[in-house]
Design a protein around this motif. Structure first.
Motif, mmCIF file in Angstrom:
data_model
loop_
_atom_site.group_PDB
_atom_site.id
_atom_site.type_symbol
_atom_site.label_atom_id
_atom_site.label_comp_id
_atom_site.label_asym_id
_atom_site.label_seq_id
_atom_site.Cartn_x
_atom_site.Cartn_y
_atom_site.Cartn_z
ATOM 1 N N PRO A 138 46.353 2.898 57.015
ATOM 2 C CA PRO A 138 45.038 3.135 56.256
ATOM 3 C C PRO A 138 44.356 2.070 55.515
ATOM 4 O O PRO A 138 43.610 1.802 54.600
ATOM 5 N N ASP A 139 44.888 0.722 56.109
ATOM 6 C CA ASP A 139 44.351 -0.971 55.565
ATOM 7 C C ASP A 139 42.808 -0.791 56.752
ATOM 8 O O ASP A 139 42.438 -1.721 55.993
ATOM 9 N N VAL A 140 42.790 -0.578 57.463
ATOM 10 C CA VAL A 140 42.324 -0.716 58.727
ATOM 11 C C VAL A 140 41.169 0.610 58.976
ATOM 12 O O VAL A 140 39.643 -0.225 59.661
ATOM 13 N N VAL A 141 41.829 1.873 58.841
ATOM 14 C CA VAL A 141 40.814 3.246 59.358
ATOM 15 C C VAL A 141 40.403 3.693 57.506
ATOM 16 O O VAL A 141 41.218 3.916 57.295
ATOM 17 N N PRO A 142 39.509 4.263 58.001
ATOM 18 C CA PRO A 142 38.699 4.965 56.870
ATOM 19 C C PRO A 142 39.400 6.557 57.034
ATOM 20 O O PRO A 142 39.609 6.554 57.990
ATOM 21 N N PRO A 143 39.394 6.760 55.163
ATOM 22 C CA PRO A 143 39.813 7.771 54.955
ATOM 23 C C PRO A 143 39.766 9.172 56.063
ATOM 24 O O PRO A 143 40.548 10.135 56.268
ATOM 25 N N ALA A 144 38.086 9.912 56.614
ATOM 26 C CA ALA A 144 37.714 10.463 56.822
ATOM 27 C C ALA A 144 38.412 10.563 58.343
ATOM 28 O O ALA A 144 39.113 11.073 58.848
ATOM 29 N N TYR A 145 38.369 9.484 58.554
ATOM 30 C CA TYR A 145 39.198 9.581 60.830
ATOM 31 C C TYR A 145 40.614 8.958 60.449
ATOM 32 O O TYR A 145 41.080 9.622 61.465
ATOM 33 N N LEU A 146 41.029 8.553 59.511
ATOM 34 C CA LEU A 146 42.681 9.164 59.403
ATOM 35 C C LEU A 146 43.169 10.645 59.014
ATOM 36 O O LEU A 146 44.333 10.404 59.448
ATOM 37 N N ASP A 147 42.118 11.098 58.307
ATOM 38 C CA ASP A 147 42.216 12.345 57.946
ATOM 39 C C ASP A 147 42.309 13.099 59.722
ATOM 40 O O ASP A 147 43.388 14.144 59.735
ATOM 41 N N GLU A 148 41.821 13.078 60.305
ATOM 42 C CA GLU A 148 41.036 13.452 61.982
ATOM 43 C C GLU A 148 42.695 12.655 62.730
ATOM 44 O O GLU A 148 42.865 13.824 63.786
ATOM 45 N N LEU A 149 42.502 11.052 62.978
ATOM 46 C CA LEU A 149 43.569 10.594 63.703
ATOM 47 C C LEU A 149 45.182 11.350 63.154
ATOM 48 O O LEU A 149 45.531 11.460 64.051
ATOM 49 N N SER A 150 45.245 11.683 62.139
ATOM 50 C CA SER A 150 46.583 12.485 61.598
ATOM 51 C C SER A 150 46.839 13.549 62.293
ATOM 52 O O SER A 150 48.109 13.627 62.009
ATOM 53 N N LEU A 151 46.122 14.312 62.398
ATOM 54 C CA LEU A 151 46.173 15.562 63.171
ATOM 55 C C LEU A 151 47.336 15.633 64.650
ATOM 56 O O LEU A 151 47.530 16.195 65.004
#
Length: 269
Positions: free
Chosen positions: A143-156
């Motif tokens: 999460p320190d290098v990836v924006p939240p919106a991308y984290l939400d999608e990639l976490s899927l």
């Protein structure tokens, strides 16, 4: 690749005569545990990269079982058209996405389109298959290098991978065992109880002992697809290091990651 492991689910009591194969599923084996969520998305990897399956059938027997770049290179140097086709697929997939991101910034819509582009990126990774999904899974823990919106999608991508065809999976099981399913199992779930980027898991009851086991089936062509993608990515990493004059040894970093991925591919799903 097929792997049978004891299941942690208690064996249910069975009643009545067995029904036809693949349909005999008592309630405890009929569905995935509540903690497992399988995406309703179609198997995008099969749809967009299915040509690798046929090629994989021809190459997997030639590929090294452990990460060995010279061995992988020797296989794919004899298949330049396959390397070119896969390289074009990777390049055009990411190229279109970066072009859209650029247009968003030009049109001052980058913030409005951020979540949509994140979802599109996740879809691209699914279409390209296991190697790219594994990279995304690793990135999604930063999460320190990836924006939240991308984290939400990639976490899927951690637990919502669509399974491949059950018919294909059952055929793989029968081929690996050398016997029809109903000669080995008295029951098997008609749908996987879990699915991941490398394969999927069914629960079944052994006909010989009555024990419930987890049947892990690797996605067809997955080893060949991963090997080819690593071969291409390593070439790109070498170019990037030279072009950008980076101090970081990108090929060495990729080699270390690839070695770990190969071990996971061979031992687990």
């Amino acid at each position: 690749m097929l792997l049978l492991q004891p299941s942690a689910v208690p064996a249910p009591a069975l009643r009545g005569r067995p029904r036809p194969r693949r349909r005999l599923v008592p309630p405890p084996l009929a569905s995935a545990p509540a903690s497992i969520v399988v995406s309703s998305d179609e198997d995008a990897f099969t749809r967009c990269s299915g040509y690798l399956f046929e090629e994989g059938a021809a190459t997997e027997s030639e590929l090294p079982t452990a990460y060995d770049l010279p061995g992988i290179a020797a296989v794919y140097r004899r298949r330049p058209l396959l390397v070119l086709r896969r390289s074009l697929q990777i390049g055009t997939s990411f190229g279109r996405w970066f072009a859209l991101r650029y247009l968003d910034r030009v049109n001052e819509r980058a913030d409005d389109m951020f979540e949509l582009r994140a979802a599109q990126l996740r879809r691209i990774l699914l279409e390209l298959g296991p190697a790219f999904v594994k990279i995304a899974q690793a990135v999604s823990s930063r999460p320190d290098v990836v924006p939240p919106a991308y984290l939400d999608e990639l976490s899927l991508l951690q637990d919502r991978i669509a399974p491949f065809s059950n018919d294909v999976a059952f055929n793989i099981i029968e081929k690996e065992l050398g016997l029809p399913l109903d000669m080995v199992f008295s029951e098997i779930t008609p749908e996987p109880v879990a699915a991941a980027s490398l394969g999927q898991v069914y629960q079944a009851r052994l006909r010989s002992s009555g024990k419930i086991v987890a049947v892990k089936v690797q996605r067809p062509g997955v080893q060949a697809a991963i090997s080819l993608d690593i071969y291409i990515l390593r070439f790109l990493a070498s170019l990037a290091r030279k072009a950008a004059k980076l101090n970081t040894d990108l090929p060495a970093v990729l080699d270390e990651w690839a070695s770990s991925l190969f071990r996971v591919t061979l031992l687990h799903i």
